[in-house]
Design a protein around this motif. Structure first.
Motif, mmCIF file in Angstrom:
data_model
loop_
_atom_site.group_PDB
_atom_site.id
_atom_site.type_symbol
_atom_site.label_atom_id
_atom_site.label_comp_id
_atom_site.label_asym_id
_atom_site.label_seq_id
_atom_site.Cartn_x
_atom_site.Cartn_y
_atom_site.Cartn_z
ATOM 1 N N PHE A 151 0.834 6.553 -11.483
ATOM 2 C CA PHE A 151 0.147 5.323 -11.886
ATOM 3 C C PHE A 151 0.796 4.071 -11.299
ATOM 4 O O PHE A 151 0.089 3.139 -10.883
ATOM 5 N N PHE A 152 2.105 4.021 -11.243
ATOM 6 C CA PHE A 152 2.757 2.831 -10.693
ATOM 7 C C PHE A 152 2.559 2.737 -9.181
ATOM 8 O O PHE A 152 2.467 1.633 -8.636
ATOM 9 N N THR A 153 2.478 3.869 -8.501
ATOM 10 C CA THR A 153 2.204 3.828 -7.062
ATOM 11 C C THR A 153 0.783 3.350 -6.804
ATOM 12 O O THR A 153 0.551 2.510 -5.910
ATOM 13 N N ALA B 160 -1.023 1.375 -8.568
ATOM 14 C CA ALA B 160 -1.147 -0.056 -8.847
ATOM 15 C C ALA B 160 -0.412 -0.908 -7.814
ATOM 16 O O ALA B 160 -0.941 -1.920 -7.337
ATOM 17 N N SER B 161 0.802 -0.512 -7.447
ATOM 18 C CA SER B 161 1.629 -1.375 -6.593
ATOM 19 C C SER B 161 1.255 -1.312 -5.119
ATOM 20 O O SER B 161 1.724 -2.131 -4.324
ATOM 21 N N THR B 162 0.392 -0.370 -4.720
ATOM 22 C CA THR B 162 -0.054 -0.295 -3.333
ATOM 23 C C THR B 162 -1.193 -1.263 -3.052
ATOM 24 O O THR B 162 -1.440 -1.616 -1.895
ATOM 25 N N VAL B 163 -1.877 -1.725 -4.084
ATOM 26 C CA VAL B 163 -3.049 -2.590 -3.910
ATOM 27 C C VAL B 163 -2.736 -3.860 -3.123
ATOM 28 O O VAL B 163 -3.421 -4.174 -2.132
ATOM 29 N N PRO B 164 -1.728 -4.665 -3.512
ATOM 30 C CA PRO B 164 -1.480 -5.893 -2.740
ATOM 31 C C PRO B 164 -1.063 -5.631 -1.301
ATOM 32 O O PRO B 164 -1.377 -6.420 -0.406
ATOM 33 N N VAL B 165 -0.373 -4.541 -1.051
ATOM 34 C CA VAL B 165 0.023 -4.212 0.324
ATOM 35 C C VAL B 165 -1.215 -3.946 1.174
ATOM 36 O O VAL B 165 -1.347 -4.464 2.299
ATOM 37 N N ALA B 166 -2.146 -3.158 0.641
ATOM 38 C CA ALA B 166 -3.367 -2.833 1.374
ATOM 39 C C ALA B 166 -4.191 -4.082 1.646
ATOM 40 O O ALA B 166 -4.740 -4.265 2.747
ATOM 41 N N TYR B 167 -4.279 -4.958 0.659
ATOM 42 C CA TYR B 167 -5.071 -6.183 0.834
ATOM 43 C C TYR B 167 -4.440 -7.095 1.884
ATOM 44 O O TYR B 167 -5.128 -7.635 2.766
ATOM 45 N N VAL C 67 9.754 2.467 -8.903
ATOM 46 C CA VAL C 67 8.682 2.968 -8.037
ATOM 47 C C VAL C 67 7.940 1.796 -7.399
ATOM 48 O O VAL C 67 7.665 1.783 -6.189
ATOM 49 N N ALA C 68 7.613 0.790 -8.211
ATOM 50 C CA ALA C 68 6.917 -0.387 -7.679
ATOM 51 C C ALA C 68 7.798 -1.142 -6.692
ATOM 52 O O ALA C 68 7.297 -1.691 -5.703
ATOM 53 N N THR D 119 3.416 9.115 -0.652
ATOM 54 C CA THR D 119 4.430 8.638 -1.587
ATOM 55 C C THR D 119 4.338 9.356 -2.921
ATOM 56 O O THR D 119 5.355 9.794 -3.487
ATOM 57 N N ILE D 120 3.129 9.490 -3.463
ATOM 58 C CA ILE D 120 2.950 10.172 -4.745
ATOM 59 C C ILE D 120 3.412 11.625 -4.658
ATOM 60 O O ILE D 120 4.168 12.118 -5.510
ATOM 61 N N LEU D 121 2.963 12.321 -3.616
ATOM 62 C CA LEU D 121 3.297 13.743 -3.492
ATOM 63 C C LEU D 121 4.791 13.958 -3.273
ATOM 64 O O LEU D 121 5.406 14.831 -3.903
ATOM 65 N N LEU D 122 5.393 13.167 -2.410
ATOM 66 C CA LEU D 122 6.798 13.395 -2.075
ATOM 67 C C LEU D 122 7.742 12.879 -3.154
ATOM 68 O O LEU D 122 8.799 13.468 -3.389
ATOM 69 N N MET D 123 7.380 11.780 -3.819
ATOM 70 C CA MET D 123 8.205 11.340 -4.953
ATOM 71 C C MET D 123 8.170 12.385 -6.067
ATOM 72 O O MET D 123 9.195 12.638 -6.725
#
Length: 494
Positions: A96-98, A100-107, A238-239, A277-281
């Motif tokens: 869940f934290f990944t 959420a925190s990937t959104v601003p990077v993608a934008y 994580v974030a 990131t999700i899978l490897l973390m």
């Protein structure tokens, strides 16, 4: 008089993006640029007519390659080894934290094709020409820290191949750092070509490692139910792994065509970052929970941290397992070379006169710094890792709050306002003074610090709630920036 005219022309060349060559090196640099496809532009904006890249899938492979290596595995291990979370709880936090925190990077990655500007050049439209130097300094330190972590992981993996009898961690660090230097030296195009293919052997090696150690991953120790403080604190870590990418997101998309579909760029970035990131973390969290219960894994961890555990998982495969460990070590080149590339751009922006120094020079400088620091950091790796990651997320979150508020509220999401005057990015008379942004940025830490929960510091609020510093940083910096910016615009008119 003649010297003054020449100096003026040199300064103009820098503004237009034609890097000044130095003395007798001019011929070498010109040859490398024309024949070797080496990028010399540096951090000056890419003109509209030079943004011609249309292979947009390169964005996905770049981010995927940067994330498909043992780096996320190492961070995932922290959840079960340091935060004492069970595997299920750690996996849910990571998921869940990944997301959420990937959104601003993608934008923010979508801003590169529209403006041709590197991320912290664009930040000048909030922080001004000179106050942005504080962000550049912080980002340079952050990226250098990631380079150190990458080098240590890769060096320890090489060391773990023969139990440190053939190559020790120091030699491994030097090998990984120097190879990454060559890729970052070449710049944008070579970097994208490398990342387009390098993720394939990395992914295969990680799948093999997970398969070889699959039976051992089930040997998880007992763990009590997670508390809110544990969840928020590990979630913050994580974030903190994801949010710093926002400060360099558009660095990798500035040569993309101005009409590049923003949704595709954002989707490629989001998937390329979040999926591996999700899978490897999560794999790392499983490794961390099982390591104390498997003597060979614990022995590998004691010597070479996460890389040692991966090598121990592959040990039953014999010589083939050692070969896969080498592949895992070299998989760090994808992340390290891309991060080094962004560091070279940041160092150019630190003070205006550094624009005159070709970007490639900084590739050599940063490699020397990374090797020196990484050799020392490897001696107590996980402690240094936790301390480093615990700090970098806060300033990145405050930056995100401010630049998004400026772009979405005050500039109404328009990219034309950044590019209608091609000289505005480097003109103090056309940029905002930056007082509002730096004021909001610094004052927000008055509440961020009490909300921080780290190994070396737990604020009074975090002692009750867990680490909520990142959430506070994003929201408070934006809330403070709005009235400050309104006043700044009324007083200065820009």
């Amino acid at each position: 008089m003649k010297n003054d005219v020449e100096s003026s022309r040199a300064a103009e060349d820098v503004t237009q993006g034609k890097q000044t060559r130095v003395g007798g090196w001019r011929g070498i640099f010109d040859f490398l640029e024309k024949r070797g496809d080496v990028e010399f532009r540096g951090c000056t904006p890419v003109p509209f007519e030079e943004r011609q890249e249309t292979q947009y899938s390169n964005i996905f492979t770049l981010w995927f390659c940067m994330s498909c290596n043992p780096l996320p595995v190492t961070f995932g291990m922290v959840g079960t080894t340091s935060f004492a979370l069970g595997l299920r709880d750690a996996a849910l936090v990571i998921f869940f934290f990944t997301l959420a925190s990937t959104v601003p990077v993608a934008y923010m990655c979508t801003w590169g094709p529209k403006t041709g500007m590197r991320q912290l050049v664009q930040a000048r439209f909030s922080f001004g020409k000179y106050f942005v130097s504080l962000l550049i300094l912080l980002n340079s330190a952050t990226l250098t820290g990631f380079c150190v972590v990458d080098s240590v992981i890769g060096g320890q993996a090489l060391s773990a191949v023969q139990g440190a009898t053939t190559i020790n961690a120091t030699v491994g660090i030097v090998i990984i750092a120097v190879l990454s230097m060559f890729i970052s030296f070449c710049g944008f195009r070579v970097l994208h070509v490398y990342e387009r293919w390098a993720w394939i052997p990395a992914l295969v090696a990680l799948v093999i490692a997970a398969g070889c150690g699959g039976r051992g991953l089930s040997k998880q120790g007992p763990a009590p139910a997670a508390t809110a403080a544990q969840v928020l604190s590990f979630g913050g870590l994580v974030a903190s792994f994801m949010l710093p990418w926002a400060a360099l997101a558009s660095d990798f998309s500035t040569y993309m065509h101005p009409k590049a579909p923003s949704f595709r760029i954002a989707l490629y970035t989001y998937a390329g970052l979040a999926l591996p990131t999700i899978l490897l973390m999560t794999l790392g969290a499983a490794m961390g929970g099982a390591t104390p219960n498997i003597p060979s894994w614990q022995a590998g961890y004691d010597v070479n941290a996460a890389s040692g555990v991966l090598a121990a998982m592959l040990h039953p495969a014999g010589g083939f397992g050692r070969f896969v460990t080498v592949v895992l070590a070299f998989s760090m080149l994808g992340n390290l070379s891309a991060t080094m590339y962004s560091v070279t751009l940041n160092l150019q922006m630190l003070v205006p006169w550094l624009f005159r120094i070709p970007r490639v020079v900084f590739s050599i400088v940063i490699t020397g710094i990374v090797v020196g620091v990484a050799v020392e950091a490897a001696k107590s790796f996980f402690l240094n890792l936790e301390n480093f990651i615990g700090v970098i997320g806060y300033w990145s979150a405050a930056l995100i709050g401010i630049v998004h508020t400026e772009h979405l509220l005050f500039r109404r999401g328009s990219f034309a306002v950044y590019t209608k005057d091609e000289t505005a990015w480097d003109d103090t008379e056309k940029l905002p003074p930056g007082v509002a942004a730096i004021g909001a940025f610094l004052l927000s830490f008055g509440l961020i610090v009490p909300c921080m929960g780290q190994v070396w510091w737990t604020g009074p609020i975090a002692a009750t709630t867990g680490d909520i510093g990142l959430e506070v940083a994003v929201m408070l910096s934006a809330v403070l920036y709005i009235p400050f910016r309104v006043v700044e615009r009324r007083v200065c008119g820009r």
